[in-house]
Design an enzyme around this catalytic site. Structure first.
Site, PDB file in Angstrom:
ATOM      1  N   SER A  47      36.812  47.350  50.158  1.00 43.85           N
ATOM      2  CA  SER A  47      35.622  47.442  51.001  1.00 43.85           C
ATOM      3  C   SER A  47      35.914  47.129  52.466  1.00 43.85           C
ATOM      4  O   SER A  47      35.037  47.235  53.305  1.00 43.85           O
ATOM      5  CB  SER A  47      34.529  46.498  50.477  1.00 43.85           C
ATOM      6  OG  SER A  47      34.995  45.172  50.503  1.00 43.85           O
ATOM      7  N   HIS A  49      44.665  43.825  53.937  1.00 41.26           N
ATOM      8  CA  HIS A  49      44.557  42.510  53.306  1.00 41.26           C
ATOM      9  C   HIS A  49      45.059  42.566  51.868  1.00 41.26           C
ATOM     10  O   HIS A  49      44.748  43.478  51.120  1.00 41.26           O
ATOM     11  CB  HIS A  49      43.107  42.008  53.339  1.00 41.26           C
ATOM     12  CG  HIS A  49      42.146  42.907  52.639  1.00 41.26           C
ATOM     13  ND1 HIS A  49      41.688  44.083  53.182  1.00 41.26           N
ATOM     14  CD2 HIS A  49      41.546  42.812  51.419  1.00 41.26           C
ATOM     15  CE1 HIS A  49      40.863  44.673  52.339  1.00 41.26           C
ATOM     16  NE2 HIS A  49      40.747  43.927  51.259  1.00 41.26           N
TER      17      HIS A  49
HETATM   18  P1  B4P Z   1      32.802  42.687  45.111  1.00 44.97           P
HETATM   19  O1  B4P Z   1      31.329  42.601  45.118  1.00 44.97           O
HETATM   20  O2  B4P Z   1      33.475  43.770  44.335  1.00 44.97           O
HETATM   21  O3  B4P Z   1      33.246  42.634  46.637  1.00 44.97           O
HETATM   22  P2  B4P Z   1      34.270  43.444  47.537  1.00 44.97           P
HETATM   23  O4  B4P Z   1      34.077  42.941  48.928  1.00 44.97           O
HETATM   24  O5  B4P Z   1      34.152  44.906  47.314  1.00 44.97           O
HETATM   25  O6  B4P Z   1      35.647  42.886  47.037  1.00 44.97           O
HETATM   26  P3  B4P Z   1      36.959  43.645  46.736  1.00 44.97           P
HETATM   27  O7  B4P Z   1      37.998  42.621  46.516  1.00 44.97           O
HETATM   28  O8  B4P Z   1      36.744  44.617  45.628  1.00 44.97           O
HETATM   29  O9  B4P Z   1      37.177  44.486  48.071  1.00 44.97           O
HETATM   30  P4  B4P Z   1      38.338  44.435  49.151  1.00 44.97           P
HETATM   31  O10 B4P Z   1      39.662  44.786  48.607  1.00 44.97           O
HETATM   32  O11 B4P Z   1      37.960  45.255  50.345  1.00 44.97           O
HETATM   33  O12 B4P Z   1      33.389  41.311  44.568  1.00 44.97           O
HETATM   34  C1  B4P Z   1      32.888  40.082  44.999  1.00 44.97           C
HETATM   35  C2  B4P Z   1      34.007  39.085  45.093  1.00 44.97           C
HETATM   36  O13 B4P Z   1      34.587  38.860  43.809  1.00 44.97           O
HETATM   37  C3  B4P Z   1      35.128  39.550  45.972  1.00 44.97           C
HETATM   38  O14 B4P Z   1      35.650  38.413  46.589  1.00 44.97           O
HETATM   39  C4  B4P Z   1      36.112  40.134  45.006  1.00 44.97           C
HETATM   40  O15 B4P Z   1      37.414  40.147  45.521  1.00 44.97           O
HETATM   41  C5  B4P Z   1      35.956  39.183  43.839  1.00 44.97           C
HETATM   42  N1  B4P Z   1      36.268  39.801  42.557  1.00 44.97           N
HETATM   43  C6  B4P Z   1      35.999  41.059  42.142  1.00 44.97           C
HETATM   44  N2  B4P Z   1      36.378  41.242  40.868  1.00 44.97           N
HETATM   45  C7  B4P Z   1      36.892  40.070  40.466  1.00 44.97           C
HETATM   46  C8  B4P Z   1      37.452  39.611  39.255  1.00 44.97           C
HETATM   47  N3  B4P Z   1      37.538  40.408  38.200  1.00 44.97           N
HETATM   48  N4  B4P Z   1      37.911  38.339  39.187  1.00 44.97           N
HETATM   49  C9  B4P Z   1      37.796  37.515  40.252  1.00 44.97           C
HETATM   50  N5  B4P Z   1      37.275  37.878  41.436  1.00 44.97           N
HETATM   51  C10 B4P Z   1      36.829  39.147  41.542  1.00 44.97           C
HETATM   52  O16 B4P Z   1      38.377  42.947  49.593  1.00 44.97           O
HETATM   53  C11 B4P Z   1      37.704  42.425  50.674  1.00 44.97           C
HETATM   54  C12 B4P Z   1      37.795  40.923  50.508  1.00 44.97           C
HETATM   55  O17 B4P Z   1      37.430  40.263  51.716  1.00 44.97           O
HETATM   56  C13 B4P Z   1      36.842  40.442  49.434  1.00 44.97           C
HETATM   57  O18 B4P Z   1      37.503  39.475  48.663  1.00 44.97           O
HETATM   58  C14 B4P Z   1      35.722  39.834  50.249  1.00 44.97           C
HETATM   59  O19 B4P Z   1      35.018  38.866  49.531  1.00 44.97           O
HETATM   60  C15 B4P Z   1      36.490  39.261  51.413  1.00 44.97           C
HETATM   61  N6  B4P Z   1      35.695  39.013  52.627  1.00 44.97           N
HETATM   62  C16 B4P Z   1      34.636  39.721  53.086  1.00 44.97           C
HETATM   63  N7  B4P Z   1      34.184  39.166  54.242  1.00 44.97           N
HETATM   64  C17 B4P Z   1      34.973  38.098  54.516  1.00 44.97           C
HETATM   65  C18 B4P Z   1      35.022  37.128  55.564  1.00 44.97           C
HETATM   66  N8  B4P Z   1      34.152  37.136  56.573  1.00 44.97           N
HETATM   67  N9  B4P Z   1      35.989  36.182  55.524  1.00 44.97           N
HETATM   68  C19 B4P Z   1      36.883  36.144  54.515  1.00 44.97           C
HETATM   69  N10 B4P Z   1      36.885  37.029  53.479  1.00 44.97           N
HETATM   70  C20 B4P Z   1      35.945  37.996  53.479  1.00 44.97           C
END
Ligand code: B4P
Length: 322
Positions: free
Chosen positions: A152, A157
């Protein structure tokens, strides 16, 4: 060099950020399930409240901001991981598991770009520092790359989550008792024959002394090459997706795995997957979806295939080579 006490630093920073409200932890309930047909184990986390999380790039200005350009200082664990101003190590602001961390590039780089040898070895060293085999503490790094990978954020990262204790991932079972090798046309990456989606896996050396950036880069590119075969065939079948090379990379101290991706969302299950799903860690935000999965865990295998490509277990490279 990654500092020795990095786990201590993560834990301290995490406790502080949580206490001060700089980090928003979401509680989940967990169901442990097993697919009787493939033997794959799943940890299904359920959290309806995550539906309320701001979606990146949509709505409020907070959602549009690049969170990794100038990360919140309360979330920074290491501002300069290797002393070369290339990487920062941060806490995830929205974790569902404690101590979920991110390695981000200090300067903007695209999440679609390949991982460099230095990114791979830095990730491996972080895992090595945070793992404690005696205490059963293991971490998994994942990299969601490309628009269909579940990512997302566009700023590069790599993410790290502690694996649930005693959880045996698909890749753990595949690599159990196997020594490291570099896949060639004679020796293919490992895939479980019962599982329907492609998941190219190699065991890594037992000892971290035998792991360097060249070895990790060779493993990574040999697995990526297998994935590109699908994208090439795909260009002919689905020209609208030509040039899209989405995949998930997963790595622990024991193995590296690449899963090529064809979609973010399973239509049959209305569920989004990122890399963690392909190790058996599923995040569900909808009660109806959870009930379906609990009724028959095998539907996850079908859903994961919908978002990936068919397994090539048992086929030789020249039958499907890039
Ligand atoms: P999702 O609702 O799927 O959120 P997402 O942002 O789409 O996370 P994803 O990790 O898929 O995307 P991206 O590679 O771009 O999940 C909610 C949270 O649960 C996320 O932290 C996700 O990683 C975690 N999660 C999902 N499935 C999981 C599982 N099976 N077991 C454990 N944890 C799981 O990553 C972007 C990352 O940047 C995300 O981790 C996001 O939370 C983080 N982020 C966004 N804004 C931020 C900020 N201001 N500072 C620091 N981190 C930030």
């Amino acid at each position: 060099m990654v500092s020795k006490n990095v786990l201590e630093l993560v834990e301290e920073k995490y406790d502080q950020a949580l206490k001060n409200g700089n980090l928003i932890f979401t509680e989940t309930s967990i169901d442990k399930l097993k697919d009787g047909e493939t033997g794959m184990k799943y940890h299904v986390r359920y959290t309806p409240s995550l539906n309320k999380k701001p979606v990146s790039g949509e709505g409020e200005s907070e959602g549009k901001k690049n969170p990794f350009e100038n990360p919140e200082k309360e979330l920074i664990v290491l501002d300069d991981v290797n002393g070369d101003s290339k990487f920062r190590f941060l806490l995830n602001k929205y974790p569902v598991v404690k101590n979920h961390t991110l390695l981000v590039t200090s300067e903007f780089q695209s999440q679609n770009s390949a991982l460099s040898p230095s990114e791979l070895i830095t990730a491996y060293r972080l895992i090595n520092r945070m793992d404690d085999e005696d205490e059963g503490r293991r971490n998994m790094m994942f990299y969601n790359s490309g628009s269909l990978s579940g990512s997302s954020q566009d700023h590069k990262h790599l993410q790290f989550i502690p694996l649930p204790s005693n959880f045996i991932t698909l890749q753990d079972s595949l690599c159990s008792g196997k020594s490291h090798y570099l896949p060639t046309s004679r020796e293919e990456p490992l895939q479980n024959e019962k599982v329907s989606f492609a998941h190219f896996t190699v065991p890594l050396p037992e000892s971290s002394d035998d792991v360097d950036e060249d070895l990790l880069a060779m493993c990574y590119f040999s697995l990526l090459q297998r994935s590109f075969t699908f994208f090439q065939d795909w260009a002919a079948e689905k020209p609208e997706l030509q040039g899209n090379t989405s995949y998930n990379l997963l790595m622990t101290k024991r193995w590296m795995c690449i899963v090529p991706r064809s979609s973010t969302t399973s239509k049959s299950l209305s569920l989004n997957f990122n890399a963690t799903a392909y190790a058996g860690l599923i995040l569900v935000k909808d009660q109806e979806v959870l009930d379906k999965i609990k009724g028959d865990a095998h539907i996850l295998d079908t859903a994961l295939l919908e978002c990936g490509f068919p397994s090539t277990a048992g086929q030789k490279t020249n039958e499907y080579d890039y």
